[in-house]
Design a protein around this motif. Structure first.
Motif, short mmCIF file in Angstrom:
data_model
loop_
_atom_site.label_atom_id
_atom_site.label_comp_id
_atom_site.label_asym_id
_atom_site.label_seq_id
_atom_site.Cartn_x
_atom_site.Cartn_y
_atom_site.Cartn_z
N LEU A 164 0.80 -1.22 0.00
CA LEU A 164 0.00 0.00 0.00
C LEU A 164 0.83 1.27 0.00
N ASP A 165 2.07 1.20 0.50
CA ASP A 165 2.88 2.43 0.51
C ASP A 165 3.29 2.83 -0.91
N GLU A 166 3.08 1.96 -1.88
CA GLU A 166 3.40 2.32 -3.27
C GLU A 166 2.18 2.88 -4.01
N GLU A 167 1.09 3.03 -3.26
CA GLU A 167 -0.17 3.49 -3.86
C GLU A 167 -0.08 4.86 -4.55
N PRO A 168 0.69 5.84 -3.99
CA PRO A 168 0.74 7.14 -4.68
C PRO A 168 1.26 7.05 -6.11
N LEU A 169 2.22 6.14 -6.34
CA LEU A 169 2.73 5.94 -7.70
C LEU A 169 1.61 5.42 -8.60
N LEU A 170 0.89 4.40 -8.07
CA LEU A 170 -0.16 3.76 -8.85
C LEU A 170 -1.28 4.75 -9.16
N ARG A 171 -1.54 5.64 -8.21
CA ARG A 171 -2.63 6.60 -8.37
C ARG A 171 -2.43 7.45 -9.63
N ARG A 172 -1.20 7.92 -9.82
CA ARG A 172 -0.92 8.80 -10.96
C ARG A 172 -1.04 8.03 -12.28
N TRP A 173 -0.41 6.85 -12.32
CA TRP A 173 -0.47 6.06 -13.55
C TRP A 173 -1.91 5.70 -13.89
N SER A 174 -2.63 5.27 -12.85
CA SER A 174 -3.99 4.80 -13.06
C SER A 174 -4.89 5.93 -13.56
N MET A 175 -4.69 7.12 -12.97
CA MET A 175 -5.51 8.28 -13.35
C MET A 175 -5.29 8.61 -14.84
N LEU A 176 -4.01 8.56 -15.27
CA LEU A 176 -3.71 8.86 -16.67
C LEU A 176 -4.26 7.78 -17.59
N LEU A 177 -4.11 6.52 -17.17
CA LEU A 177 -4.56 5.44 -18.05
C LEU A 177 -6.07 5.34 -18.13
N ALA A 178 -6.75 5.75 -17.05
CA ALA A 178 -8.22 5.75 -17.09
C ALA A 178 -8.68 6.66 -18.24
N ARG A 179 -7.89 7.69 -18.54
CA ARG A 179 -8.28 8.60 -19.62
C ARG A 179 -8.10 7.98 -21.00
N SER A 180 -7.28 6.91 -21.07
CA SER A 180 -7.12 6.27 -22.38
C SER A 180 -8.40 5.56 -22.79
N LEU A 181 -9.36 5.41 -21.85
CA LEU A 181 -10.65 4.80 -22.21
C LEU A 181 -11.60 5.82 -22.84
N ASP A 182 -11.21 7.10 -22.81
CA ASP A 182 -12.08 8.12 -23.41
C ASP A 182 -12.09 7.98 -24.93
N PRO A 183 -13.20 8.41 -25.56
CA PRO A 183 -13.28 8.26 -27.02
C PRO A 183 -12.11 8.98 -27.69
N ILE A 184 -11.65 8.38 -28.82
CA ILE A 184 -10.47 8.90 -29.49
C ILE A 184 -10.54 10.39 -29.79
N SER A 185 -11.73 10.86 -30.14
CA SER A 185 -11.80 12.26 -30.55
C SER A 185 -11.61 13.23 -29.40
N ALA A 186 -11.50 12.70 -28.15
CA ALA A 186 -11.20 13.60 -27.03
C ALA A 186 -9.89 14.33 -27.31
N THR A 187 -9.00 13.70 -28.08
CA THR A 187 -7.73 14.33 -28.44
C THR A 187 -7.99 15.63 -29.19
N ALA A 188 -8.98 15.56 -30.09
CA ALA A 188 -9.25 16.71 -30.94
C ALA A 188 -9.77 17.91 -30.16
N HIS A 400 -12.30 13.21 -17.12
CA HIS A 400 -12.62 11.94 -17.75
C HIS A 400 -14.04 11.91 -18.32
N VAL A 401 -14.16 11.44 -19.56
CA VAL A 401 -15.47 11.32 -20.20
C VAL A 401 -16.09 9.97 -19.84
N THR A 402 -15.31 8.90 -19.99
CA THR A 402 -15.85 7.54 -19.80
C THR A 402 -16.01 7.21 -18.33
N LEU A 403 -14.95 7.37 -17.55
CA LEU A 403 -15.04 7.10 -16.10
C LEU A 403 -15.29 8.43 -15.39
N ARG A 404 -16.54 8.87 -15.45
CA ARG A 404 -16.88 10.23 -15.02
C ARG A 404 -17.23 10.27 -13.53
#
Ligand code: HEM
Length: 420
Positions: A164-188, A400-404
């Motif tokens: 659990l003491d490594e959770e802060p690292l995971l939090r950042r990665w997870s937050m960024l990767l959750a956004r990869s589930l957003d529809p592709i056009s979110a980039t636009a 986040h659009v998908t995981l709102r």
């Protein structure tokens, strides 16, 4: 740019201005019926009937190579269209069709049987109480940071065997990767984080699990990771890449969604008109079940899921061609008046016909755990927090659009009852 109504609605969906309350927009999209985005091989479905049909359809695939346009999350392109890297992780069950999907799901399903999940209740209750004790000591309570987040992240870390003491690292990665589930056009729309940053987060998370797996191989524990390693070692049940992807999927799916369910539920109950449900919860914890189901319908943590047609799918009003990306707006389907009378009214007596956990083969594997975590959190909150009020009637939302869900949910309260 296409100019059809469909593409206009879709741009609205990605627009951060709609994040706090996308439901009027969903209603307009649903009234339009199924829409194709201009000439693109992209179809948006928003009625309960259409979403449910596709979720159960044999031709609705998740493997991205079936698509007639290149799809995220792999490879990743920047705004200029240059390839900046790849997101691995697409070997997990969420992105696999049968027979691989069945093989991978079966391995993990053992960890989420109703009996296993029931056994977690005392630990989840202790975690919820500890979170409320900390808030009582500080005299402050942000439901997202202090209750909704710590509970599911601790549970999934303990299940997986992540320190659990490594959770802060995971939090950042997870937050960024959750956004990869957003529809592709979110980039636009510029609404997405730097793609390079997402690729780095993905690589770092995968390196992290590589190291943890090496460590656990040398020192087996009593956790899901050790069980999955045993499956990998016992033959061809799970490849190494699948093992790493499965860990990453469980970590992200195991908390990014449940955080939103807990926060959305508290927010809805504290908004005018629903406080009486909190009063009932205080004395009747069995009421938590219906409240959670209605919260899943009313404000679902996963707003949409994608499918790719590997063969034509005929629906009333639209022909979906092989290779089309089909965006299923679960959150719109959950307020379809054809299925839910007076759909914008929060009513725990409705039952569970919502699509918040999906349907069919990919139905959420963690649904029993999510329901238990949310029901314990909500019950303990109702029993212990006296006179809770929203400090901000319009709390800020994550991008986040998908995981709102809300980014913060600060409350004021009279007191938090200590445990005897
Ligand atoms: C309120 C909380 C949750 C919600 C709303 C939710 C929602 C969903 C949805 C909609 C899907 C289907 C995706 C699709 O059809 O493409 C899904 C799949 C999945 N969920 Fe959840 N989820 C939640 C919590 C959890 C938890 C706590 C875990 C694990 C600990 C979990 C693990 C998974 C996994 C492994 C899949 C993939 C299943 C498959 O592909 O067969 N989820 N979830």
């Amino acid at each position: 740019m296409t100019t059809t109504p469909g593409s206009g609605f879709f741009a609205g969906l990605l627009d951060p201005a709609h994040r706090a309350n996308p439901y009027p927009l969903y209603a307009r999209i649903r009234e339009q019926g199924p829409v194709r985005l201009g000439q693109m091989p992209v179809v948006v479905l928003s009625s309960h009937r259409d979403c449910a049909t596709v979720l159960r359809h044999r031709a609705a695939a998740v493997e991205r190579h079936h698509a007639s346009i290149p799809l995220g999350p792999t490879p990743v392109h920047d705004l200029a269209g240059d390839r900046v890297g790849e997101l691995s992780g697409t070997t997990s069950m969420l992105f696999r069709d049968a027979p691989d999907h069945i093989r991978l799901r079966r391995l993990v399903a053992k960890a989420f049987t109703p009996a296993v999940v029931r056994g977690l209740e005392p630990r989840i209750t202790a975690l919820a109480d500890a979170a409320l004790d900390r808030a009582a000591e500080r005299g402050e309570l942000d439901v997202v940071a202090d209750l909704a987040y710590p509970l599911p992240i601790t549970v999934i870390c303990e299940l997986l065997g992540v320190p659990l003491d490594e959770e802060p690292l995971l939090r950042r990665w997870s937050m960024l990767l959750a956004r990869s589930l957003d529809p592709i056009s979110a980039t636009a729309t510029g609404g997405r984080p730097d793609p390079g940053e997402m690729v780095r987060a993905n690589n770092e998370l995968h390196d992290y699990f590589e190291r943890l797996i090496r460590h656990r191989r040398a020192r087996p524990g009593d956790d899901l990771l050790t069980a999955l390693i045993a499956a990998e070692e016992s033959g061809d049940a799970l490849t190494h890449d699948e093992l790493v992807s499965t860990c990453a999927l469980l970590l992200i799916a195991g908390h990014e969604t449940t955080v939103n369910l807990i926060a959305n539920s508290v927010l809805t109950l504290l908004r005018h008109g629903h406080r009486h449900h909190l009063a009932i919860l205080r004395t009747a914890s069995a009421f938590a079940g219906p409240v959670i189901e209605e919260s899943l319908r009313f404000d679902p943590p996963v707003q949409l899921v994608p499918r790719i047609a590997r063969a034509p799918i005929a629906l009333p009003g639209i022909e979906i061609a092989a290779g089309d990306l089909v965006v299923l707006l679960l959150a719109a389907a959950n307020r379809d008046p054809a299925v839910f009378a007076d759909p914008d009214r929060f009513d725990p007596a409705r039952g569970d016909r919502h699509l918040a956990f999906g349907l069919g083969q990919h139905f959420c594997l963690g649904a029993p755990l999510a329901r238990l975590e949310a029901s314990v959190a909500l019950t303990r909150f109702a029993q212990r927090v006296r006179d809770p009020r929203l400090a901000d009637e319009q709390p800020p939302y994550r991008d986040h659009v998908t995981l709102r869900g809300p980014a913060r949910l600060p409350l004021t309260f009279a007191s938090i009852t200590p445990l005897r």
